[in-house]
Design a protein around this motif. Structure first.
Motif, PDB file in Angstrom:
ATOM      1  N   ASP A   1      -6.903   4.359   1.827  1.00 11.70           N
ATOM      2  CA  ASP A   1      -6.600   4.040   0.429  1.00 11.70           C
ATOM      3  C   ASP A   1      -5.436   4.943   0.017  1.00 11.70           C
ATOM      4  N   ILE A   2      -4.364   4.324  -0.519  1.00 16.15           N
ATOM      5  CA  ILE A   2      -3.156   5.103  -0.852  1.00 16.15           C
ATOM      6  C   ILE A   2      -3.154   5.613  -2.294  1.00 16.15           C
ATOM      7  N   ARG A   3      -4.189   5.292  -3.066  1.00 15.47           N
ATOM      8  CA  ARG A   3      -4.196   5.713  -4.471  1.00 15.47           C
ATOM      9  C   ARG A   3      -4.195   7.230  -4.664  1.00 15.47           C
ATOM     10  N   PRO A   4      -4.877   8.005  -3.793  1.00 20.08           N
ATOM     11  CA  PRO A   4      -4.773   9.465  -3.954  1.00 20.08           C
ATOM     12  C   PRO A   4      -3.345   9.998  -3.805  1.00 20.08           C
ATOM     13  N   LEU A   5      -2.452   9.201  -3.189  1.00 22.83           N
ATOM     14  CA  LEU A   5      -1.044   9.596  -3.045  1.00 22.83           C
ATOM     15  C   LEU A   5      -0.219   9.175  -4.264  1.00 22.83           C
ATOM     16  N   GLY A   6      -0.907   8.593  -5.272  1.00 26.50           N
ATOM     17  CA  GLY A   6      -0.193   8.131  -6.456  1.00 26.50           C
ATOM     18  C   GLY A   6       0.444   6.767  -6.262  1.00 26.50           C
ATOM     19  N   GLU A   7      -0.003   6.034  -5.225  1.00 26.77           N
ATOM     20  CA  GLU A   7       0.547   4.704  -4.917  1.00 26.77           C
ATOM     21  C   GLU A   7      -0.558   3.662  -5.106  1.00 26.77           C
ATOM     22  N   SER A   8      -0.172   2.406  -5.345  1.00 28.70           N
ATOM     23  CA  SER A   8      -1.195   1.368  -5.489  1.00 28.70           C
ATOM     24  C   SER A   8      -0.794   0.035  -4.853  1.00 28.70           C
ATOM     25  N   ASP A   9       0.451  -0.074  -4.380  1.00 30.19           N
ATOM     26  CA  ASP A   9       0.954  -1.315  -3.805  1.00 30.19           C
ATOM     27  C   ASP A   9       1.187  -1.114  -2.308  1.00 30.19           C
ATOM     28  N   GLY A  10       0.247  -1.622  -1.495  1.00 31.36           N
ATOM     29  CA  GLY A  10       0.317  -1.425  -0.048  1.00 31.36           C
ATOM     30  C   GLY A  10       1.569  -2.010   0.582  1.00 31.36           C
ATOM     31  N   PHE A  11       2.028  -3.164   0.072  1.00 33.29           N
ATOM     32  CA  PHE A  11       3.247  -3.787   0.611  1.00 33.29           C
ATOM     33  C   PHE A  11       4.443  -2.859   0.429  1.00 33.29           C
ATOM     34  N   ALA A  12       4.642  -2.404  -0.813  1.00 30.31           N
ATOM     35  CA  ALA A  12       5.784  -1.530  -1.110  1.00 30.31           C
ATOM     36  C   ALA A  12       5.686  -0.233  -0.316  1.00 30.31           C
ATOM     37  N   PHE A  13       4.470   0.296  -0.220  1.00 36.00           N
ATOM     38  CA  PHE A  13       4.239   1.546   0.504  1.00 36.00           C
ATOM     39  C   PHE A  13       4.625   1.390   1.978  1.00 36.00           C
ATOM     40  N   CYS A  14       4.155   0.295   2.623  1.00 33.76           N
ATOM     41  CA  CYS A  14       4.420   0.082   4.052  1.00 33.76           C
ATOM     42  C   CYS A  14       5.893  -0.221   4.332  1.00 33.76           C
ATOM     43  N   ARG A  15       6.547  -0.903   3.375  1.00 30.22           N
ATOM     44  CA  ARG A  15       7.967  -1.198   3.590  1.00 30.22           C
ATOM     45  C   ARG A  15       8.821   0.057   3.449  1.00 30.22           C
ATOM     46  N   ALA A  16       8.354   1.022   2.641  1.00 31.83           N
ATOM     47  CA  ALA A  16       9.114   2.257   2.433  1.00 31.83           C
ATOM     48  C   ALA A  16       8.758   3.348   3.448  1.00 31.83           C
ATOM     49  N   LEU A  17       7.563   3.256   4.054  1.00 33.41           N
ATOM     50  CA  LEU A  17       7.066   4.334   4.919  1.00 33.41           C
ATOM     51  C   LEU A  17       7.967   4.633   6.123  1.00 33.41           C
ATOM     52  N   PRO A  18       8.561   3.617   6.794  1.00 30.45           N
ATOM     53  CA  PRO A  18       9.438   3.931   7.934  1.00 30.45           C
ATOM     54  C   PRO A  18      10.602   4.844   7.537  1.00 30.45           C
ATOM     55  N   GLU A  19      11.227   4.570   6.390  1.00 31.69           N
ATOM     56  CA  GLU A  19      12.329   5.428   5.927  1.00 31.69           C
ATOM     57  C   GLU A  19      11.818   6.799   5.499  1.00 31.69           C
ATOM     58  N   ARG A  20      10.666   6.804   4.836  1.00 30.35           N
ATOM     59  CA  ARG A  20      10.139   8.061   4.284  1.00 30.35           C
ATOM     60  C   ARG A  20       9.583   8.981   5.362  1.00 30.35           C
ATOM     61  N   ALA A  21       8.851   8.382   6.326  1.00 30.98           N
ATOM     62  CA  ALA A  21       8.108   9.225   7.269  1.00 30.98           C
ATOM     63  C   ALA A  21       8.308   8.850   8.735  1.00 30.98           C
ATOM     64  N   GLY A  22       9.012   7.741   8.995  1.00 26.07           N
ATOM     65  CA  GLY A  22       9.203   7.342  10.395  1.00 26.07           C
ATOM     66  C   GLY A  22       7.933   6.834  11.055  1.00 26.07           C
ATOM     67  N   VAL A  23       7.063   6.206  10.233  1.00 23.71           N
ATOM     68  CA  VAL A  23       5.807   5.632  10.748  1.00 23.71           C
ATOM     69  C   VAL A  23       5.636   4.243  10.151  1.00 23.71           C
ATOM     70  N   VAL A  24       5.116   3.310  10.953  1.00 22.04           N
ATOM     71  CA  VAL A  24       4.866   1.948  10.480  1.00 22.04           C
ATOM     72  C   VAL A  24       3.366   1.694  10.416  1.00 22.04           C
ATOM     73  N   ALA A  25       2.920   1.114   9.300  1.00 22.06           N
ATOM     74  CA  ALA A  25       1.528   0.698   9.121  1.00 22.06           C
ATOM     75  C   ALA A  25       1.529  -0.721   8.574  1.00 22.06           C
ATOM     76  N   ILE A  26       0.348  -1.284   8.360  1.00 16.93           N
ATOM     77  CA  ILE A  26       0.219  -2.663   7.873  1.00 16.93           C
ATOM     78  C   ILE A  26      -0.518  -2.656   6.530  1.00 16.93           C
ATOM     79  N   PRO A  27       0.008  -3.393   5.528  1.00 18.73           N
ATOM     80  CA  PRO A  27      -0.719  -3.502   4.254  1.00 18.73           C
ATOM     81  C   PRO A  27      -1.906  -4.459   4.402  1.00 18.73           C
ATOM     82  N   ASN A  28      -3.103  -3.984   4.070  1.00 16.76           N
ATOM     83  CA  ASN A  28      -4.299  -4.818   4.247  1.00 16.76           C
ATOM     84  C   ASN A  28      -4.295  -6.066   3.375  1.00 16.76           C
ATOM     85  N   ALA A  29      -3.513  -6.068   2.291  1.00 17.02           N
ATOM     86  CA  ALA A  29      -3.528  -7.212   1.376  1.00 17.02           C
ATOM     87  C   ALA A  29      -3.208  -8.523   2.085  1.00 17.02           C
TER      88      ALA A  29
END
Length: 396
Positions: free
Chosen positions: A335-363
């Motif tokens: 759950d990404i809400r403790p990170l202050g995020e709530s949109d899994g799609f936006a989070f996963c699309r930004a994560l490669p640039e931010r952290a160099g890791v790819v994940a999948i949005p469960n939505a």
């Protein structure tokens, strides 16, 4: 006007119009573009046992399976599947009439749904669900009725099935239940109590059941994999699906199977013969040998994945995610809400640039997109060093 169609109708038929390109293709492309660690798609980054790979080479060289194998699958593999079901679960199947080899579990799901569902039939599936379920129900002309697994926080975070919600989802139009345990993407393993209730419902309402059990050998801690076909009244109404890809780490071979009563196998074979007809000839012989590996192989495989689960789960928690520690599969839902995020799609699309890791949005696995919005899935079927590097990147 070359290349134009004569009508204004879209090229893709309307049953499939909602599906488009899978999220896995999009996120894997993103991983390549950005040089990220791909914890999105669930495939191992090392091959399975050397002796199984050599068995495939041997079959190729000996000319076994290089031409069309028998439609139901090679006898050696059907016998091995039946022996595996009996040894592990006490389920006796006739290799000749109650086992069918498929092009992976994906074709098994497609063939079973195309064979057993008619337009207007309702199919109850646990949500979030593996994305091919929705597409195959649509291709069969059925209507999917999702029952949502919801997060619970009693003695650790996990996703639970609401049995009352399941019962309420069944109508006079319900044809079958599509059950996945161990469950991708949540990592839930259905309990004896939950499976007993599902079995009672199926018998009471005279429903067929398809069970996707491809993660049967990846069950952790106190959890136990209990095939639904072992429950009272279920042997004759259940199509059980297994796969070599997840258990032996040869996902590219695409060797799956169903076990079911003769009438069900015959129905599914009628659809399957017009999909791939046959597949994976030499690999079928290799998988037959793999299924006969000693229990020590399956134990070591599980223990290795358990250590990787704990490594990634701990790292994700330290990076600030809420972690649902899986009881099975090789996926962790967070759950990404403790990170202050709530949109899994936006989070996963930004994560490669931010952290160099790819994940999948469960939505993407939900009809009720909002129910899955804050959840993100990571795969841990990777080399330990890769997981350690991913954890380091996420923490930073």
């Amino acid at each position: 006007m070359t290349g134009m169609t004569s009508s204004a109708r879209p090229l893709l038929n309307r049953r499939l119009a909602e599906f488009g390109t899978t999220i896995f293709a999009e996120m894997s492309a993103l991983a390549l573009q950005t040089g990220s660690i791909n914890l999105g798609q669930g495939f191992p980054d090392t091959d399975g046992p050397e002796e199984v790979r050599e068995a495939a080479v041997r079959a190729l060289r000996d000319g076994r399976g290089n031409q069309y194998p028998p439609g139901p699958g090679v006898p050696e593999l059907r016998t091995a599947v039946a022996a595996h079901q009996e040894r592990r679960y006490g389920l006796a199947y006739d290799p000749d009439s109650e086992v069918l080899v498929t092009a992976g579990a994906t074709e098994a799901i497609a063939a079973a749904l195309l064979a057993l569902v008619e337009p207007g039939d309702e199919v109850v599936a646990l949500e979030p669900y593996y994305d091919s379920y929705a597409a195959c129900i649509a291709m069969a002309g059925g209507t999917r009725v999702p029952v949502t697994l919801r997060p619970h926080f009693d003695g650790g975070a996990r996703f639970r099935l609401d049995l009352d919600e399941l019962r309420a989802a069944v109508t006079d139009r319900t044809r079958l239940l599509l059950i996945n345990t161990p469950h991708n993407p949540t990592g839930t393993v259905l309990t004896r109590e939950e499976l007993t209730a599902i079995a009672e419902l199926a018998v009471e309402r005279d429903l067929l059941v398809i069970t996707d059990e491809v993660y049967e050998h990846l069950v952790f801690d106190e959890a136990e994999h209990l095939p639904l076909a072992t429950f009272p009244g279920m042997r004759e109404r259940t199509v059980s699906i297994g796969s070599a890809g997840k258990t032996f780490s040869f996902t590219g071979w695409k060797v799956g199977w169903i076990t079911a009563a003769p009438g069900l196998v015959s129905a599914v074979r009628s659809a399957k013969q017009f999909l791939t007809y046959v597949s994976s000839g030499p690999f079928q012989y290799a998988v037959a040998e793999a299924l006969a590996l000693p229990d020590s192989y399956f134990t070591a495989f599980r223990d290795d994945m358990l250590a990787k689960r704990d490594l990634l789960a701990t790292g994700l928690a330290e990076a600030g995610f809420e972690v649902f520690k899986p009881a099975g599969t090789y996926f962790i839902t967070t759950d990404i809400r403790p990170l202050g995020e709530s949109d899994g799609f936006a989070f996963c699309r930004a994560l490669p640039e931010r952290a160099g890791v790819v994940a999948i949005p469960n939505a993407v696995f939900y009809d009720h997109r909002e129910a899955g919005a804050p959840f993100v899935r990571f795969a841990f079927c990777k080399q330990t060093a890769v997981l350690q590097e991913a954890v380091k990147r996420l923490k930073s």
